[in-house]
Design a protein around this motif. Structure first.
Motif, short mmCIF file in Angstrom:
data_model
loop_
_atom_site.label_atom_id
_atom_site.label_comp_id
_atom_site.label_asym_id
_atom_site.label_seq_id
_atom_site.Cartn_x
_atom_site.Cartn_y
_atom_site.Cartn_z
N VAL A 1 -4.95 10.96 64.65
CA VAL A 1 -6.15 11.28 65.28
C VAL A 1 -6.13 12.67 65.93
CG1 VAL A 1 -7.42 10.98 67.32
CG2 VAL A 1 -6.95 9.04 65.75
N GLU A 2 -4.62 12.94 66.63
CA GLU A 2 -4.32 14.15 67.12
C GLU A 2 -4.20 15.20 66.14
OE1 GLU A 2 -4.14 14.90 70.31
OE2 GLU A 2 -4.71 12.56 70.69
N GLN A 3 -3.74 15.17 65.06
CA GLN A 3 -3.78 16.14 63.86
C GLN A 3 -4.97 16.44 63.57
OE1 GLN A 3 -1.11 14.06 61.04
NE2 GLN A 3 0.54 15.23 61.81
N ALA A 4 -6.09 15.36 63.19
CA ALA A 4 -7.27 15.48 63.04
C ALA A 4 -8.06 16.44 64.06
CB ALA A 4 -8.00 14.30 62.73
N ARG A 5 -7.89 16.03 65.09
CA ARG A 5 -8.42 16.82 66.17
C ARG A 5 -8.08 18.42 66.28
NH1 ARG A 5 -7.49 13.75 71.85
NH2 ARG A 5 -8.54 15.76 72.79
N ALA A 6 -6.74 18.67 66.18
CA ALA A 6 -6.26 19.71 65.83
C ALA A 6 -6.79 20.63 64.93
CB ALA A 6 -4.74 20.07 65.78
N LEU A 7 -6.94 20.13 63.52
CA LEU A 7 -7.58 20.52 62.77
C LEU A 7 -8.85 20.86 62.66
CD1 LEU A 7 -5.75 18.60 59.53
CD2 LEU A 7 -5.38 21.19 60.23
N TYR A 8 -9.72 20.15 63.37
CA TYR A 8 -11.05 20.23 63.44
C TYR A 8 -11.35 21.55 64.39
CZ TYR A 8 -15.67 19.38 65.95
OH TYR A 8 -16.95 19.94 66.16
N LEU A 9 -10.86 21.46 65.45
CA LEU A 9 -10.63 22.87 66.34
C LEU A 9 -10.57 24.24 65.48
CD1 LEU A 9 -9.32 21.56 69.74
CD2 LEU A 9 -11.47 22.04 69.19
N ALA A 10 -9.35 24.05 64.62
CA ALA A 10 -8.93 25.32 64.05
C ALA A 10 -10.01 25.61 62.94
CB ALA A 10 -7.80 25.01 63.10
N VAL A 11 -10.71 24.74 62.44
CA VAL A 11 -11.68 25.06 61.23
C VAL A 11 -13.02 25.54 62.18
CG1 VAL A 11 -13.30 24.29 59.66
CG2 VAL A 11 -10.77 23.33 59.42
N ARG A 12 -13.26 24.81 63.11
CA ARG A 12 -14.47 25.29 64.07
C ARG A 12 -14.44 26.54 64.33
NH1 ARG A 12 -15.43 22.82 69.82
NH2 ARG A 12 -14.17 24.59 70.28
N ASP A 13 -13.45 27.01 65.00
CA ASP A 13 -13.40 28.15 65.70
C ASP A 13 -12.86 29.36 64.85
OD1 ASP A 13 -14.67 27.04 67.86
OD2 ASP A 13 -12.74 26.63 68.85
N SER A 14 -12.00 29.14 63.91
CA SER A 14 -11.27 30.30 62.84
C SER A 14 -12.13 30.60 61.86
CB SER A 14 -10.11 29.95 62.69
OG SER A 14 -9.93 28.78 61.48
N VAL A 15 -13.21 30.01 61.60
CA VAL A 15 -14.20 30.36 60.34
C VAL A 15 -15.25 30.47 61.09
CG1 VAL A 15 -15.05 29.91 58.34
CG2 VAL A 15 -12.68 29.10 58.52
N HIS A 16 -15.93 31.75 61.12
CA HIS A 16 -17.32 31.87 61.77
C HIS A 16 -18.46 31.28 60.77
CE1 HIS A 16 -16.00 34.80 65.13
NE2 HIS A 16 -15.28 34.00 65.01
N TYR A 17 -19.39 30.85 61.53
CA TYR A 17 -20.67 30.10 60.88
C TYR A 17 -21.52 31.24 60.59
CZ TYR A 17 -24.78 27.45 60.35
OH TYR A 17 -25.89 27.23 59.73
N ASN A 18 -22.02 31.52 59.40
CA ASN A 18 -22.62 32.36 59.05
C ASN A 18 -23.83 31.89 57.62
OD1 ASN A 18 -24.51 34.78 58.29
ND2 ASN A 18 -22.74 35.87 57.97
N PRO A 19 -25.03 31.45 57.76
CA PRO A 19 -25.49 30.75 56.70
C PRO A 19 -26.19 31.93 55.72
CG PRO A 19 -27.24 31.21 58.66
CD PRO A 19 -25.49 31.44 59.25
N TYR A 20 -26.03 33.45 55.87
CA TYR A 20 -26.49 34.33 55.13
C TYR A 20 -25.34 34.72 53.90
CZ TYR A 20 -29.82 35.56 58.86
OH TYR A 20 -30.85 35.55 59.96
N VAL A 21 -24.37 33.85 54.08
CA VAL A 21 -23.11 34.26 52.84
C VAL A 21 -23.56 33.22 51.94
CG1 VAL A 21 -21.83 35.27 54.70
CG2 VAL A 21 -21.54 32.82 53.97
#
Length: 222
Positions: free
Chosen positions: A34-54
């Motif tokens: 659970v702790e590992q999943a939470r850490a990975l979630y935050l890393a994906v959420r914030d280190s890859v910016h959301y852009n639907p135009y791509v």
């Protein structure tokens, strides 16, 4: 569960650069799923910016490694990156697809899509503590702050899905159609669905027309 743990051309956690990134994100994190999943979630959420135009119709652009390489993507590849990272550490994952009505999109994005419905929105489901839990790492914190929407959190226990309302009570996201869950990226199904919904975005050769910009630029007015 084996199919939900495999590396594939999309869930490509077997690539060295993906492995290295996963190890970096888990450095110092408690050895608990659970702790590992939470850490990975935050890393994906914030280190890859959301852009639907791509969005592109090249299958590689829907892979975990491409999302990591580009650092700019949309909901499906970001979900796949989280799912691939989870599989790499023994947490089963599967991709979920739905259509959502976005009440807080930018005018430019609505004009581009000619709709306020986002076809083929992607999220990931992780198997933790004996049950499937939804996680939606699509909107990065910076974009959420700009849109005055609370960033989605993930505790590994309850489903993390888009909020129906914003902090000030405005309508935000509405789930209107569920396409189910998949053990791998159903590439043709996704592209066919996007083409059917937004045919005007595609050139005569079947490829999406090139677009520049980002949702963050839309929101910031730059």
């Amino acid at each position: 569960m084996d199919n939900y743990l495999k590396a594939t051309a999309f869930f490509d956690y077997d690539k060295p650069e993906v492995k290295d990134w996963i190890n970096q994100q888990l450095e110092g994190v408690q050895n608990d799923p659970v702790e590992q999943a939470r850490a990975l979630y935050l890393a994906v959420r914030d280190s890859v910016h959301y852009n639907p135009y791509v969005f592109q119709t090249d299958p590689r652009t829907l892979s975990a490694s491409y999302a990591l390489e580009s650092r700019e993507s949309y909901c499906i590849p970001k979900a796949v990156l989280l799912g691939a990272a989870a599989r790499a550490i023994g947490i089963p994952s599967r991709l979920g697809l739905a259509d959502v009505r976005n009440h807080l999109s930018s005018p430019k994005l609505i004009e581009w899509l000619q709709s306020d419905i986002f076809r083929m929105h992607g999220f990931i489901e992780l198997y933790l503590n004996g049950r499937w839990v939804k996680a939606t790492p699509a909107f990065n914190r910076q974009l959420c702050d700009m849109m005055k929407v609370e960033p989605l959190e993930f505790d590994g226990v309850t489903d993390s899905v888009f909020q129906e309302f914003t902090e000030d009570g405005q309508a935000h996201m509405e789930y209107i159609n569920d396409h189910g869950v998949f053990d791998d990226v159903p590439f043709d199904f996704i592209v066919d669905g996007v083409r059917a919904a937004y045919g005007h975005l595609f050139e005569a050769d079947g490829q999406p027309a090139e677009v520049t910009g980002s949702l963050q630029q839309d929101v910031s007015g730059r």
